[in-house]
Design a protein around this motif. Structure first.
Motif, PDB file in Angstrom:
ATOM      1  N   ALA A 252       0.838  -1.209   0.000  1.00 46.87           N
ATOM      2  CA  ALA A 252       0.000   0.000   0.000  1.00 46.87           C
ATOM      3  C   ALA A 252       0.869   1.254   0.000  1.00 46.87           C
ATOM      4  CB  ALA A 252      -0.941   0.000   1.196  1.00 46.87           C
ATOM      5  N   ASP A 253       1.958   1.235   0.757  1.00 46.44           N
ATOM      6  CA  ASP A 253       2.878   2.383   0.777  1.00 46.44           C
ATOM      7  C   ASP A 253       3.566   2.564  -0.570  1.00 46.44           C
ATOM      8  OD1 ASP A 253       2.261   2.779   3.464  1.00 46.44           O
ATOM      9  OD2 ASP A 253       3.980   1.586   4.157  1.00 46.44           O
ATOM     10  N   ILE A 254       3.956   1.451  -1.186  1.00 46.66           N
ATOM     11  CA  ILE A 254       4.610   1.510  -2.493  1.00 46.66           C
ATOM     12  C   ILE A 254       3.627   2.028  -3.541  1.00 46.66           C
ATOM     13  CG2 ILE A 254       5.667   0.104  -4.315  1.00 46.66           C
ATOM     14  CD1 ILE A 254       6.717  -1.711  -1.962  1.00 46.66           C
ATOM     15  N   ALA A 255       2.378   1.561  -3.488  1.00 40.42           N
ATOM     16  CA  ALA A 255       1.355   2.028  -4.424  1.00 40.42           C
ATOM     17  C   ALA A 255       1.086   3.519  -4.226  1.00 40.42           C
ATOM     18  CB  ALA A 255       0.069   1.222  -4.251  1.00 40.42           C
ATOM     19  N   ALA A 256       1.048   3.967  -2.988  1.00 43.40           N
ATOM     20  CA  ALA A 256       0.814   5.392  -2.710  1.00 43.40           C
ATOM     21  C   ALA A 256       1.981   6.244  -3.207  1.00 43.40           C
ATOM     22  CB  ALA A 256       0.578   5.610  -1.224  1.00 43.40           C
ATOM     23  N   ALA A 257       3.206   5.736  -3.074  1.00 46.02           N
ATOM     24  CA  ALA A 257       4.379   6.484  -3.560  1.00 46.02           C
ATOM     25  C   ALA A 257       4.330   6.627  -5.081  1.00 46.02           C
ATOM     26  CB  ALA A 257       5.664   5.784  -3.126  1.00 46.02           C
ATOM     27  N   ALA A 258       3.950   5.570  -5.783  1.00 48.02           N
ATOM     28  CA  ALA A 258       3.812   5.654  -7.241  1.00 48.02           C
ATOM     29  C   ALA A 258       2.684   6.617  -7.620  1.00 48.02           C
ATOM     30  CB  ALA A 258       3.556   4.271  -7.829  1.00 48.02           C
ATOM     31  N   ALA A 259       1.609   6.606  -6.838  1.00 50.41           N
ATOM     32  CA  ALA A 259       0.503   7.534  -7.083  1.00 50.41           C
ATOM     33  C   ALA A 259       0.967   8.977  -6.916  1.00 50.41           C
ATOM     34  CB  ALA A 259      -0.651   7.233  -6.133  1.00 50.41           C
TER      35      ALA A 259
ATOM     36  N   VAL B  92      -6.749  14.535  -2.846  1.00 52.37           N
ATOM     37  CA  VAL B  92      -5.658  13.808  -3.479  1.00 52.37           C
ATOM     38  C   VAL B  92      -4.550  13.545  -2.466  1.00 52.37           C
ATOM     39  CG1 VAL B  92      -3.875  13.958  -5.266  1.00 52.37           C
ATOM     40  CG2 VAL B  92      -6.211  14.687  -5.757  1.00 52.37           C
ATOM     41  N   LEU B  93      -4.324  14.497  -1.578  1.00 50.81           N
ATOM     42  CA  LEU B  93      -3.278  14.334  -0.567  1.00 50.81           C
ATOM     43  C   LEU B  93      -3.596  13.205   0.396  1.00 50.81           C
ATOM     44  CD1 LEU B  93      -2.643  18.086   0.306  1.00 50.81           C
ATOM     45  CD2 LEU B  93      -1.347  16.633  -1.273  1.00 50.81           C
ATOM     46  N   THR B  94      -4.861  13.052   0.726  1.00 49.46           N
ATOM     47  CA  THR B  94      -5.234  12.017   1.693  1.00 49.46           C
ATOM     48  C   THR B  94      -5.507  10.665   1.052  1.00 49.46           C
ATOM     49  OG1 THR B  94      -7.554  12.662   1.617  1.00 49.46           O
ATOM     50  CG2 THR B  94      -6.185  13.668   3.340  1.00 49.46           C
ATOM     51  N   HIS B  95      -5.750  10.636  -0.258  1.00 45.33           N
ATOM     52  CA  HIS B  95      -6.052   9.372  -0.914  1.00 45.33           C
ATOM     53  C   HIS B  95      -5.469   9.343  -2.333  1.00 45.33           C
ATOM     54  CE1 HIS B  95      -7.791   5.575  -1.516  1.00 45.33           C
ATOM     55  NE2 HIS B  95      -9.045   5.897  -1.743  1.00 45.33           N
ATOM     56  N   PRO B  96      -4.119   9.305  -2.426  1.00 46.87           N
ATOM     57  CA  PRO B  96      -3.502   9.343  -3.756  1.00 46.87           C
ATOM     58  C   PRO B  96      -3.868   8.147  -4.634  1.00 46.87           C
ATOM     59  CG  PRO B  96      -1.852   8.892  -2.070  1.00 46.87           C
ATOM     60  CD  PRO B  96      -3.121   9.238  -1.358  1.00 46.87           C
ATOM     61  N   ARG B  97      -4.142   7.003  -4.029  1.00 46.69           N
ATOM     62  CA  ARG B  97      -4.523   5.831  -4.825  1.00 46.69           C
ATOM     63  C   ARG B  97      -5.904   6.023  -5.455  1.00 46.69           C
ATOM     64  NH1 ARG B  97      -3.627   0.986  -0.874  1.00 46.69           N
ATOM     65  NH2 ARG B  97      -4.617  -0.162  -2.578  1.00 46.69           N
ATOM     66  N   GLY B  98      -6.783   6.778  -4.815  1.00 47.68           N
ATOM     67  CA  GLY B  98      -8.073   7.111  -5.411  1.00 47.68           C
ATOM     68  C   GLY B  98      -7.894   7.951  -6.660  1.00 47.68           C
ATOM     69  N   TYR B  99      -6.921   8.853  -6.608  1.00 46.16           N
ATOM     70  CA  TYR B  99      -6.615   9.676  -7.775  1.00 46.16           C
ATOM     71  C   TYR B  99      -6.157   8.798  -8.943  1.00 46.16           C
ATOM     72  CZ  TYR B  99      -4.503  13.231 -10.733  1.00 46.16           C
ATOM     73  OH  TYR B  99      -4.178  14.034 -11.793  1.00 46.16           O
ATOM     74  N   VAL B 100      -5.341   7.792  -8.649  1.00 45.25           N
ATOM     75  CA  VAL B 100      -4.881   6.874  -9.690  1.00 45.25           C
ATOM     76  C   VAL B 100      -6.080   6.167 -10.320  1.00 45.25           C
ATOM     77  CG1 VAL B 100      -3.604   4.730 -10.131  1.00 45.25           C
ATOM     78  CG2 VAL B 100      -2.588   6.536  -8.745  1.00 45.25           C
ATOM     79  N   ARG B 101      -7.005   5.716  -9.497  1.00 43.48           N
ATOM     80  CA  ARG B 101      -8.190   5.026 -10.022  1.00 43.48           C
ATOM     81  C   ARG B 101      -9.006   5.946 -10.928  1.00 43.48           C
ATOM     82  NH1 ARG B 101      -9.236   2.909  -4.097  1.00 43.48           N
ATOM     83  NH2 ARG B 101      -7.375   1.598  -3.985  1.00 43.48           N
ATOM     84  N   GLN B 102      -9.170   7.180 -10.494  1.00 40.63           N
ATOM     85  CA  GLN B 102      -9.896   8.154 -11.308  1.00 40.63           C
ATOM     86  C   GLN B 102      -9.215   8.339 -12.656  1.00 40.63           C
ATOM     87  OE1 GLN B 102     -10.979  12.407 -10.019  1.00 40.63           O
ATOM     88  NE2 GLN B 102      -9.070  12.590 -11.157  1.00 40.63           N
ATOM     89  N   GLU B 103      -7.911   8.555 -12.619  1.00 44.01           N
ATOM     90  CA  GLU B 103      -7.176   8.828 -13.849  1.00 44.01           C
ATOM     91  C   GLU B 103      -7.075   7.592 -14.738  1.00 44.01           C
ATOM     92  OE1 GLU B 103      -6.156  12.024 -14.857  1.00 44.01           O
ATOM     93  OE2 GLU B 103      -7.593  12.344 -13.224  1.00 44.01           O
ATOM     94  N   TYR B 104      -6.948   6.422 -14.134  1.00 47.78           N
ATOM     95  CA  TYR B 104      -6.888   5.189 -14.932  1.00 47.78           C
ATOM     96  C   TYR B 104      -8.228   4.939 -15.620  1.00 47.78           C
ATOM     97  CZ  TYR B 104      -5.619   0.562 -16.514  1.00 47.78           C
ATOM     98  OH  TYR B 104      -5.337  -0.516 -17.315  1.00 47.78           O
ATOM     99  N   ALA B 105      -9.319   5.141 -14.904  1.00 50.63           N
ATOM    100  CA  ALA B 105     -10.649   4.961 -15.502  1.00 50.63           C
ATOM    101  C   ALA B 105     -10.834   5.904 -16.679  1.00 50.63           C
ATOM    102  CB  ALA B 105     -11.740   5.175 -14.452  1.00 50.63           C
ATOM    103  N   ARG B 106     -10.409   7.131 -16.531  1.00 49.18           N
ATOM    104  CA  ARG B 106     -10.518   8.122 -17.615  1.00 49.18           C
ATOM    105  C   ARG B 106      -9.638   7.705 -18.787  1.00 49.18           C
ATOM    106  NH1 ARG B 106      -9.539  13.414 -15.266  1.00 49.18           N
ATOM    107  NH2 ARG B 106     -11.731  13.284 -14.770  1.00 49.18           N
ATOM    108  N   TRP B 107      -8.417   7.283 -18.484  1.00 50.10           N
ATOM    109  CA  TRP B 107      -7.472   6.866 -19.536  1.00 50.10           C
ATOM    110  C   TRP B 107      -8.017   5.645 -20.280  1.00 50.10           C
ATOM    111  CZ3 TRP B 107      -4.703   2.241 -19.865  1.00 50.10           C
ATOM    112  CH2 TRP B 107      -3.697   2.212 -20.831  1.00 50.10           C
ATOM    113  N   ALA B 108      -8.496   4.638 -19.555  1.00 47.69           N
ATOM    114  CA  ALA B 108      -8.999   3.412 -20.172  1.00 47.69           C
ATOM    115  C   ALA B 108     -10.203   3.697 -21.069  1.00 47.69           C
ATOM    116  CB  ALA B 108      -9.355   2.386 -19.090  1.00 47.69           C
ATOM    117  N   LYS B 109     -11.035   4.617 -20.646  1.00 53.46           N
ATOM    118  CA  LYS B 109     -12.226   4.971 -21.422  1.00 53.46           C
ATOM    119  C   LYS B 109     -11.846   5.572 -22.783  1.00 53.46           C
ATOM    120  CE  LYS B 109     -16.349   7.869 -21.040  1.00 53.46           C
ATOM    121  NZ  LYS B 109     -17.032   8.864 -20.210  1.00 53.46           N
ATOM    122  N   ASN B 110     -10.712   6.243 -22.823  1.00 51.54           N
ATOM    123  CA  ASN B 110     -10.270   6.920 -24.052  1.00 51.54           C
ATOM    124  C   ASN B 110      -9.321   6.085 -24.905  1.00 51.54           C
ATOM    125  OD1 ASN B 110     -11.752   9.322 -23.606  1.00 51.54           O
ATOM    126  ND2 ASN B 110     -10.249   9.896 -22.057  1.00 51.54           N
ATOM    127  N   GLN B 111      -9.111   4.842 -24.543  1.00 45.71           N
ATOM    128  CA  GLN B 111      -8.197   3.969 -25.313  1.00 45.71           C
ATOM    129  C   GLN B 111      -8.906   3.312 -26.462  1.00 45.71           C
ATOM    130  OE1 GLN B 111      -4.739   3.877 -24.822  1.00 45.71           O
ATOM    131  NE2 GLN B 111      -5.445   5.596 -23.612  1.00 45.71           N
TER     132      GLN B 111
END
Length: 150
Positions: free
Chosen positions: A104-111, A131-150
């Motif tokens: 979880a810490d590694i995932a948050a650092a990548a986020a 975003v500061l309190t839940h950086p992994r949520g931001y990744v999910r938001q951005e990944y969903a947006r990115w996947a939708k546009n692929q």
């Protein structure tokens, strides 16, 4: 006879907040924002994602390429987005199994690395307290947006 002196109040220092108070305020603001507009669920965000093994292979190959030849900002962002997403998915698997690990810490650092690359976005932009309190949520938001546009 006793003299009554007026006490002079010092002006409030608006620019100085104790770190704990600031953290509490940011957390409260993020919580309110998160409650009104929740992050995408992992199931929604990663519905069309390739399996984890393929994503690890992709990120490893791109990492080698980026080290040998720096590329444009879009390729760099895709790399960090997909890396953060695969690490989030791995962390979610561990969490679902009840395993407390550093994933979880590694995932948050990548986020956070992705957040540093980004400069804006809706509904949660990188400067948003949520975003500061839940950086992994931001990744999910951005990944969903990115996947939708692929």
């Amino acid at each position: 006879m006793r003299r009554h002196h007026r006490r002079h109040r010092r002006p409030a220092r608006l620019h100085h907040h104790p770190p704990a108070a600031l953290d509490a305020k940011l957390h409260a603001a993020a919580q309110r924002l998160h409650e009104t507009e929740p992050w995408p669920t992992p199931a929604d965000a990663y519905a069309t994602a390739p399996d984890i093994t393929r994503e690890i292979a992709w990120t490893a190959a791109i990492a080698r390429t980026l080290m040998d030849k720096p590329s444009d900002d879009d390729a760099d962002r895709d790399y960090w987005l997909r890396k953060a997403a695969v690490l989030d998915r791995i962390a979610l698997d561990y969490e679902a199994d009840g395993v407390h690990h550093h994933t979880a810490d590694i995932a948050a650092a990548a986020a956070r690395q992705l957040i540093e690359i980004d400069y804006g976005g809706e509904p949660y932009w990188p400067e948003n307290p949520a975003v500061l309190t839940h950086p992994r949520g931001y990744v999910r938001q951005e990944y969903a947006r990115w996947a939708k546009n692929q």
